[in-house]
Design an enzyme around this catalytic site. Structure first.
Site, PDB file in Angstrom:
ATOM      1  N   HIS A 104      46.388  24.190   3.072  1.00  0.00           N
ATOM      2  CA  HIS A 104      47.190  23.541   4.113  1.00  0.00           C
ATOM      3  C   HIS A 104      47.238  24.489   5.303  1.00  0.00           C
ATOM      4  O   HIS A 104      47.740  25.603   5.200  1.00  0.00           O
ATOM      5  CB  HIS A 104      48.603  23.229   3.613  1.00  0.00           C
ATOM      6  N   CYS A 105      46.699  24.035   6.421  1.00  0.00           N
ATOM      7  CA  CYS A 105      46.543  24.904   7.595  1.00  0.00           C
ATOM      8  C   CYS A 105      47.684  24.677   8.583  1.00  0.00           C
ATOM      9  O   CYS A 105      47.817  23.575   9.129  1.00  0.00           O
ATOM     10  CB  CYS A 105      45.202  24.629   8.273  1.00  0.00           C
ATOM     11  N   PRO A 106      48.505  25.689   8.836  1.00  0.00           N
ATOM     12  CA  PRO A 106      49.589  25.509   9.818  1.00  0.00           C
ATOM     13  C   PRO A 106      49.080  25.406  11.247  1.00  0.00           C
ATOM     14  O   PRO A 106      49.763  24.855  12.113  1.00  0.00           O
ATOM     15  CB  PRO A 106      50.444  26.772   9.624  1.00  0.00           C
TER      16      PRO A 106
END
Length: 314
Positions: A104-106
């Site tokens: 999950h890429c912020p």
């Protein structure tokens, strides 16, 4: 003029791939992986342990699943109430299961998985090219800044800041892009690097690797004209993936690795075997090997979809 044209090409591709990475919804498991109402009731009634596993084995008997948990159980998500497909993981941020989840890429506020992994790679590539282009075109003015060759105005500090920002982003992006290129070459995800997939016969960190060419095509597709464009062209459906493992013929000799990890009640073993010696329903165009007439029919049953055969667990 050449610099302006190159700049806008890099900028447009960078923004396009960034947009696609952000706004492409992650793919979730199809409805066939969700438990039916009766299976959910049976799972809730049964105490935890072998009885629950029996319910999950019945639900997963017709599903293309290779991997297991560390204890050898069926991978099941109790939040989404589904049998997890291979390479699928539950994202705690999105609160749902993501097909071939990488992380999950912020920075993009989205899960990077099967549906947008190609876009994420192109985003890294074009952002790196964009920063390198800016640093390269700004270098001559940056040198003049240190040699006092620029007019003494506040604009010269903008040149210094622009060069340092582009150079630092280039260093960080090059390491990240290089890491994901290595993942693509090995057909791995970030999660699979930290925890190798566990197959029914053993843990195999290279179980999904098909060779460099096929690994690359699995992400970018067969049509090379779409490789550099942020359009979806990945192979497969995200729920099942070809592996370098195939069913072993029951008449063949056992391998030492399989003997150590297989129970007495199992009917099929899964020794490591190169994909070039097996058949893949996603990537192999033509059958590349054949058995004798007596064993050919047995091989066809197992190789058509080896994941459909569930093994007995003790």
């Amino acid at each position: 003029v050449v610099c302006l044209v190159a700049y806008h090409i890099f900028f447009m591709l960078f923004v396009w791939s960034y947009w696609k990475t952000i706004f492409t919804l992650p793919m979730n498991p199809s409805k066939e992986f969700h438990l039916s109402y009766s299976d959910k009731e049976s799972l809730e009634r049964e105490p935890r342990g072998e009885s629950q596993q029996e319910v999950l084995r019945r639900a997963a008997k017709d599903l293309p699943i290779y991997t297991r948990t560390m204890s050898g159980a069926i991978r099941y998500c109790d939040r989404c109430h589904l049998v997890k497909p291979d390479r699928c993981h539950h994202c705690s941020v999105c609160d749902k299961c993501i097909l071939k989840m990488d992380h999950h890429c912020p920075w993009v506020n989205n899960c990077v998985g099967f549906s947008n992994y190609k876009f994420f790679l192109l985003f890294l590539a074009y952002s790196l090219l964009y920063c390198l282009f800016i640093a390269a075109t700004d270098l001559q003015y940056f040198i003049k800044f240190w040699t006092n060759g620029l007019p003494d105005t506040q604009a010269k500090f903008h040149i210094m800041f622009l060069f340092f920002a582009a150079a630092m982003f280039s260093v960080s992006l090059s390491s990240l892009f290089g890491y994901h290129c290595w993942l693509v070459s090995k057909n791995k995800s970030t999660l699979e690097v930290f925890r190798a997939p566990i197959f029914r016969h053993r843990t195999d960190k290279n179980g999904f690797s098909l060779g460099f060419s096929k690994n690359l095509r699995q992400v970018f597709g067969d049509e090379k004209k779409y490789w550099l464009l942020p359009v979806f062209s990945s192979l497969g459906d995200g729920c099942s993936f070809p592996t370098c493992l195939v069913n072993q013929d029951p008449e063949q000799a056992f391998t030492p690795g399989a003997l150590n990890s297989t129970s007495k009640n199992e009917n099929h073993l899964f020794p490591a075997k190169p994909l070039r010696d097996s058949q893949s329903h996603l990537l192999t165009d033509t059958p590349s090997w054949s058995e004798t007439s007596g064993k050919a029919e047995k091989g066809k049953v197992g190789m058509s979809n080896p994941a459909l055969t569930m093994e007995n667990e003790t």
